[in-house]
Motif scaffolding. Structure first.
Motif, mmCIF file in Angstrom:
data_model
loop_
_atom_site.group_PDB
_atom_site.id
_atom_site.type_symbol
_atom_site.label_atom_id
_atom_site.label_comp_id
_atom_site.label_asym_id
_atom_site.label_seq_id
_atom_site.Cartn_x
_atom_site.Cartn_y
_atom_site.Cartn_z
ATOM 1 N N THR A 126 35.200 44.368 -4.925
ATOM 2 C CA THR A 126 35.982 45.066 -3.901
ATOM 3 C C THR A 126 37.319 44.378 -3.652
ATOM 4 O O THR A 126 38.371 45.022 -3.627
ATOM 5 C CB THR A 126 35.188 45.147 -2.592
ATOM 6 N N PHE A 127 37.289 43.067 -3.485
ATOM 7 C CA PHE A 127 38.534 42.361 -3.188
ATOM 8 C C PHE A 127 39.391 42.170 -4.431
ATOM 9 O O PHE A 127 40.613 42.032 -4.325
ATOM 10 C CB PHE A 127 38.238 41.030 -2.501
ATOM 11 N N ARG A 128 38.783 42.178 -5.613
ATOM 12 C CA ARG A 128 39.583 42.158 -6.836
ATOM 13 C C ARG A 128 40.416 43.430 -6.928
ATOM 14 O O ARG A 128 41.568 43.416 -7.347
ATOM 15 C CB ARG A 128 38.683 42.030 -8.065
ATOM 16 N N ARG A 129 39.836 44.556 -6.530
ATOM 17 C CA ARG A 129 40.564 45.820 -6.573
ATOM 18 C C ARG A 129 41.745 45.822 -5.614
ATOM 19 O O ARG A 129 42.658 46.640 -5.750
ATOM 20 C CB ARG A 129 39.628 46.975 -6.222
ATOM 21 N N LYS A 130 41.730 44.939 -4.643
ATOM 22 C CA LYS A 130 42.820 44.894 -3.666
ATOM 23 C C LYS A 130 43.928 43.927 -4.084
ATOM 24 O O LYS A 130 44.912 43.778 -3.371
ATOM 25 C CB LYS A 130 42.270 44.506 -2.291
ATOM 26 N N GLN A 131 43.773 43.269 -5.235
ATOM 27 C CA GLN A 131 44.813 42.368 -5.709
ATOM 28 C C GLN A 131 45.894 43.147 -6.452
ATOM 29 O O GLN A 131 45.596 44.136 -7.129
ATOM 30 C CB GLN A 131 44.214 41.317 -6.654
ATOM 31 N N PRO A 132 47.133 42.729 -6.347
ATOM 32 C CA PRO A 132 48.194 43.381 -7.130
ATOM 33 C C PRO A 132 47.937 43.189 -8.625
ATOM 34 O O PRO A 132 47.381 42.171 -9.040
ATOM 35 C CB PRO A 132 49.464 42.636 -6.697
ATOM 36 N N PHE A 133 48.304 44.165 -9.436
ATOM 37 C CA PHE A 133 48.146 44.032 -10.873
ATOM 38 C C PHE A 133 48.954 42.840 -11.373
ATOM 39 O O PHE A 133 50.065 42.579 -10.915
ATOM 40 C CB PHE A 133 48.629 45.299 -11.585
ATOM 41 N N THR A 134 48.406 42.108 -12.321
ATOM 42 C CA THR A 134 49.094 40.946 -12.886
ATOM 43 C C THR A 134 49.509 41.166 -14.338
ATOM 44 O O THR A 134 50.512 40.614 -14.793
ATOM 45 C CB THR A 134 48.196 39.702 -12.825
ATOM 46 N N HIS A 135 48.729 41.949 -15.095
ATOM 47 C CA HIS A 135 48.989 42.168 -16.513
ATOM 48 C C HIS A 135 48.699 43.622 -16.872
ATOM 49 O O HIS A 135 48.071 44.337 -16.096
ATOM 50 C CB HIS A 135 48.101 41.276 -17.394
ATOM 51 N N PHE A 136 49.159 44.020 -18.053
ATOM 52 C CA PHE A 136 48.763 45.318 -18.565
ATOM 53 C C PHE A 136 48.730 45.284 -20.088
ATOM 54 O O PHE A 136 49.456 44.527 -20.730
ATOM 55 C CB PHE A 136 49.675 46.447 -18.063
ATOM 56 N N LEU A 137 47.829 46.085 -20.669
ATOM 57 C CA LEU A 137 47.722 46.219 -22.118
ATOM 58 C C LEU A 137 48.661 47.322 -22.581
ATOM 59 O O LEU A 137 48.706 48.389 -21.969
ATOM 60 C CB LEU A 137 46.291 46.575 -22.520
ATOM 61 N N ALA A 138 49.371 47.076 -23.675
ATOM 62 C CA ALA A 138 50.349 48.072 -24.099
ATOM 63 C C ALA A 138 50.701 47.926 -25.567
ATOM 64 O O ALA A 138 50.458 46.883 -26.185
ATOM 65 C CB ALA A 138 51.615 47.954 -23.254
ATOM 66 N N PHE A 139 51.259 48.990 -26.137
ATOM 67 C CA PHE A 139 51.950 48.961 -27.419
ATOM 68 C C PHE A 139 53.445 48.858 -27.112
ATOM 69 O O PHE A 139 53.977 49.620 -26.303
ATOM 70 C CB PHE A 139 51.717 50.248 -28.211
ATOM 71 N N PHE A 140 54.124 47.941 -27.768
ATOM 72 C CA PHE A 140 55.569 47.840 -27.591
ATOM 73 C C PHE A 140 56.280 48.898 -28.423
ATOM 74 O O PHE A 140 55.893 49.180 -29.555
ATOM 75 C CB PHE A 140 56.064 46.457 -28.011
#
Length: 365
Positions: A126-140
């Protein structure tokens, strides 16, 4: 939240219903002990997925968690931990703030240890979901050719549509950051970052190479779409992406990666499929050039964030750009020569996963 459709939390192969009434009472970190009461009724059934070790003193179970979340298990003046210990008849040992380690649960009864473990997992999730995003997976998608064509697109949009409401240079994507997002993550420790890197490598060995045939994927970006329902009030404008050969390989690949990360808990399950798109304009960029698609609605201490956005009129842009084709040829061959329209990007390379950190730096996988 609709009462008949409460939020569901998946833990260890089981599904728990989140109490919608108690959720509305949470406002500040100081109210942690009240907030966690709403979860105590949902975690009573034993779960066989947990590893509980029998010792001479009883039973023991450990929980791995980043130190940033310890305070939510401890609660104000230690009240949350005390309540868990009393109700489950266990003892809960939590590392000191700033120290990485394991939360240790001990008790005389196996059922009590499992109950405490389940409740702790619910609180952590629950509290992890309330943290701001830190990373994301992507194709450059930031090859030189793409950047040049994107800058040409930006130049022509500003030349022809700058008088449209909300259209200015601040809402365009940085050409060096053009990408296809697969999923957003909250990674709160170096161990979680390493776990993510290892999982990507595991995905590559297990199915990515099989789907791609061990070769670069040739994809095409054609057409422009907007995220909301009114083209006159747009917040996000993006280019659509699909395989040039008409196959579903890229969609299959990213969906399987998403499923793997959702199953691990590193990505919260919100969608069953990845919407392949490359953002070209986003109103969040007005105030934060590093914004990635959308925000968490909470700060690190659990406070609600209100992000004010000024939409723009995208009707003329849509009318003009959809007459052309945005292309990104991912083949190792010479660049095709032809006249470029507003959104006619041509470049060559290979699709490779990247784990990007949101705060200005990038980690490549």
């Amino acid at each position: 939240m609709e009462v008949l459709r409460p939020q569901l939390i998946r833990l260890g192969g089981r599904i728990y219903r989140k109490n919608p009434i108690q959720e509305q009472t949470y406002q500040h970190e100081e109210e942690d002990e009240d907030f966690c009461q709403g979860f105590m009724e949902c975690a009573e059934e034993p779960c066989d997925a947990y590893e509980v070790v029998q010792t001479q003193q009883g039973f023991r179970c450990t929980v791995k968690a980043p130190s940033l979340l310890y305070k939510h298990i401890v609660g104000k003046r230690g009240d949350t931990r005390k309540k868990l210990e009393v109700e489950t008849k266990t003892s809960i040992s939590i590392p000191k703030p700033g120290q990485e380690g394991e939360i240790v649960i001990t008790g005389q009864h196996r059922s009590g240890v499992i109950s405490a473990r389940t409740r702790i997992d619910v609180l952590l999730l629950t509290f992890r979901r309330k943290q701001p995003f830190t990373h994301f997976l992507a194709f450059f998608l930031n090859e030189v050719e793409v950047q040049e064509r994107f800058l040409k697109f930006q130049e022509e949009v500003l030349e022809k549509c700058s008088m449209d409401h909300g259209v200015d240079s601040s809402i365009f994507q940085n050409p060096r950051k053009l990408h296809l997002t697969i999923g957003m993550l909250v990674l709160l420790s170096e161990q979680e970052i390493q776990q993510t890197c290892e999982m990507l490598q595991q995905c590559k060995k297990e199915f990515i190479d099989d789907i791609s045939g061990g070769k670069p994927l040739e994809v095409e970006m054609a057409g422009i779409e907007y995220m909301n329902d009114d083209p006159g009030m747009v917040d996000v404008l993006y280019a659509k992406v699909h395989m040039k050969d008409g196959s579903n390989r890229l969609q299959e690949l990213v969906n399987r990666v998403l499923e793997r990360f959702q199953a691990s808990g590193l990505i919260v399950k919100e969608w069953n499929s990845v919407k392949l798109h490359a953002t070209v304009m986003n109103t969040l960029f007005r105030k934060d050039p590093n914004a990635e698609g959308r925000y968490n609605l909470y700060t690190a201490d659990g406070k609600y964030i209100f992000k004010e956005r000024e939409s723009f009129d995208g009707r003329n842009i849509l009318k003009e750009t959809n007459m052309y084709k945005l292309r990104n040829d991912r083949l190792h061959r010479s660049c095709e020569q032809r006249k470029a329209g507003w959104l006619d990007f041509i470049c060559h390379g290979s699709l490779g996963f990247d784990l990007l950190k949101k705060q200005n730096s990038t980690e490549y996988i």
